[in-house]
Write an enzyme that holds these catalytic residues in place. Structure first.
Site, PDB file in Angstrom:
ATOM      1  N   MET A  30       0.839  -1.202   0.000  1.00 43.46           N
ATOM      2  CA  MET A  30       0.000   0.000   0.000  1.00 43.46           C
ATOM      3  C   MET A  30       0.877   1.256   0.000  1.00 43.46           C
ATOM      4  SD  MET A  30      -3.421  -0.854   2.067  1.00 43.46           S
ATOM      5  CE  MET A  30      -2.788  -0.589   3.702  1.00 43.46           C
ATOM      6  N   GLY A  31       2.171   1.081  -0.318  1.00 43.03           N
ATOM      7  CA  GLY A  31       3.042   2.245  -0.436  1.00 43.03           C
ATOM      8  C   GLY A  31       3.526   2.777   0.899  1.00 43.03           C
ATOM      9  N   HIS A  34       9.016   1.149   3.369  1.00 48.04           N
ATOM     10  CA  HIS A  34      10.095   1.121   4.360  1.00 48.04           C
ATOM     11  C   HIS A  34      10.938  -0.130   4.105  1.00 48.04           C
ATOM     12  CE1 HIS A  34       7.584  -1.866   6.261  1.00 48.04           C
ATOM     13  NE2 HIS A  34       6.588  -0.997   6.403  1.00 48.04           N
ATOM     14  N   GLU A  35      11.920  -0.339   4.958  1.00 54.02           N
ATOM     15  CA  GLU A  35      12.853  -1.459   4.765  1.00 54.02           C
ATOM     16  C   GLU A  35      12.132  -2.815   4.711  1.00 54.02           C
ATOM     17  OE1 GLU A  35      16.040  -1.828   4.076  1.00 54.02           O
ATOM     18  OE2 GLU A  35      16.423   0.323   3.990  1.00 54.02           O
ATOM     19  N   HIS A  37       9.224  -3.486   3.286  1.00 53.19           N
ATOM     20  CA  HIS A  37       8.800  -3.677   1.895  1.00 53.19           C
ATOM     21  C   HIS A  37      10.008  -3.965   0.993  1.00 53.19           C
ATOM     22  CE1 HIS A  37       5.585  -0.738   3.355  1.00 53.19           C
ATOM     23  NE2 HIS A  37       4.850  -1.760   2.954  1.00 53.19           N
ATOM     24  N   GLN A 153      -2.893 -12.305   7.440  1.00 56.35           N
ATOM     25  CA  GLN A 153      -3.045 -12.030   5.998  1.00 56.35           C
ATOM     26  C   GLN A 153      -2.317 -13.086   5.171  1.00 56.35           C
ATOM     27  OE1 GLN A 153      -2.727  -8.002   4.095  1.00 56.35           O
ATOM     28  NE2 GLN A 153      -0.633  -8.667   3.701  1.00 56.35           N
ATOM     29  N   SER A 185       6.478  -0.437  10.051  1.00 58.51           N
ATOM     30  CA  SER A 185       5.113  -0.324   9.545  1.00 58.51           C
ATOM     31  C   SER A 185       4.919   1.091   9.017  1.00 58.51           C
ATOM     32  CB  SER A 185       4.106  -0.579  10.677  1.00 58.51           C
ATOM     33  OG  SER A 185       2.822  -0.128  10.294  1.00 58.51           O
ATOM     34  N   SER A 186       4.167   1.218   7.926  1.00 59.11           N
ATOM     35  CA  SER A 186       3.868   2.562   7.416  1.00 59.11           C
ATOM     36  C   SER A 186       3.127   3.371   8.471  1.00 59.11           C
ATOM     37  CB  SER A 186       3.013   2.465   6.151  1.00 59.11           C
ATOM     38  OG  SER A 186       3.606   1.582   5.221  1.00 59.11           O
ATOM     39  N   ARG A 187       2.370   2.689   9.325  1.00 61.80           N
ATOM     40  CA  ARG A 187       1.578   3.392  10.339  1.00 61.80           C
ATOM     41  C   ARG A 187       2.426   3.907  11.500  1.00 61.80           C
ATOM     42  NH1 ARG A 187      -2.619  -0.605   8.795  1.00 61.80           N
ATOM     43  NH2 ARG A 187      -4.424   0.576   8.031  1.00 61.80           N
TER      44      ARG A 187
END
Ligand code: AMP
Length: 287
Positions: A30-31, A34-35, A37, A153, A185-187
């Site tokens: 989802m873009g 970070h490392e 991904h 997931q 995490s992107s969050r």
């Protein structure tokens, strides 16, 4: 690196690659990369001739009141990171390219989503399974790589691939952590500096669990209580769930007599974080 926005162009590209017998690895994201991904992309480079990264904040996996509109986005930065990591194609469609106004087909699993994140996010895995199956039909990969960070997931995707006979190998890649242990995490970007410190309680509680197992504790209720103590001591932490479960079915385990997965979801302020770890039982390994 090619940037593709339409389903038709992506399918044509993959058809051409397959015709030339080039293998394709898909890394769905989802873009706001970070490392974690990037590790999936690097893994893909080793396994296939081409790595396709999808960047798509999928509206159907967010529930009402969740962070779909505020989810962090930075496509220019993501494209530069994909290029550095050696991605061959970035597929980044608009919402309307994947979900036209007449859209009506969804994929539901009957068991795995009834646990863990599926309880507080009842439509989440329906959205995930749907978008991933669409990506499979659009990108036509030979393999697809997912992080163990989103453990449930990964199981959902593996089950769907088996049930629907997708001819795609699913790879589960290890969790990449910050230097202090917080799962990337992107969050994490939502966290204030003070919350960032408190967020370490997730990793600390997983480590404490493994320590207890090493010292001979086999009752999962005791391990979960110790984890709850660590997390509850943080003023802004609110536990969604902490479970020790069968790594395949996600059913609760009471006594540790086989390898298990400890999984947790905790809100730090308004930010919901997840993490997990395999608990390994040394005494079992010696048997
Ligand atoms: P997301 O962009 O959060 O949907 O994640 C895209 C993919 O990256 C999923 O397969 C995630 O499991 C994986 N991922 C996210 N964070 C990490 C991490 N810290 N380590 C390994 N994989 C991750």
């Amino acid at each position: 690196m090619k940037i593709i926005n339409t389903v038709r162009e992506m399918q044509n590209h993959s058809d051409f690659s397959r015709m030339r017998e080039r293998s394709i690895a898909l890394v769905p994201t989802m873009g706001f990369l970070h490392e974690g991904h990037l590790s999936l992309m690097k893994d893909g480079k080793k396994r296939a001739n081409e790595v396709v990264v999808s960047i798509f904040v999928n509206p159907t996996q967010f529930g009402p009141g969740e962070d779909f509109t505020s989810y962090p986005r930075n496509l220019d930065r993501d494209l530069a990171l994909c290029q550095d990591a050696g991605a061959d194609v970035v597929f980044t469609p608009k919402d309307t390219e994947l979900y036209q106004s007449a859209y009506q087909t969804y994929i539901n699993l009957t068991k795995l989503p009834n646990h863990l994140c599926g309880i507080s996010r009842p439509t989440h895995f329906k959205g995930v399974a749907t978008v991933v199956s669409k990506l499979f039909n659009i990108v036509k990969p030979h393999i697809a790589i997912f992080g163990q960070k989103d453990y449930q997931q990964l199981l959902v995707i593996r089950q769907m691939v088996c049930d629907l006979n997708f001819d795609i190998e699913i790879i589960g890649a290890p969790i990449v952590r910050e230097a202090d242990g917080l799962a990337m995490s992107s969050r994490n970007t939502y966290l204030t500096p003070e919350q960032r410190k408190q967020a370490l309680c997730l990793y600390n509680s997983l480590n404490k669990a493994q320590e207890l197992v090493n010292s001979g504790v086999i009752e999962t209720a005791k391990i979960i209580d110790a984890a709850k103590d660590i997390i509850s001591s943080q003023p802004e932490a609110m536990i969604d769930y902490i479970r020790i479960c069968d790594p395949d079915t996600l059913e609760d385990v009471q006594i540790l007599d086989k390898p298990v997965r400890m999984v947790l979801a905790v809100k730090i302020g308004k930010t919901r974080l997840i993490d997990n770890m395999m608990l390994t039982i040394e005494s079992l390994n010696k048997l």
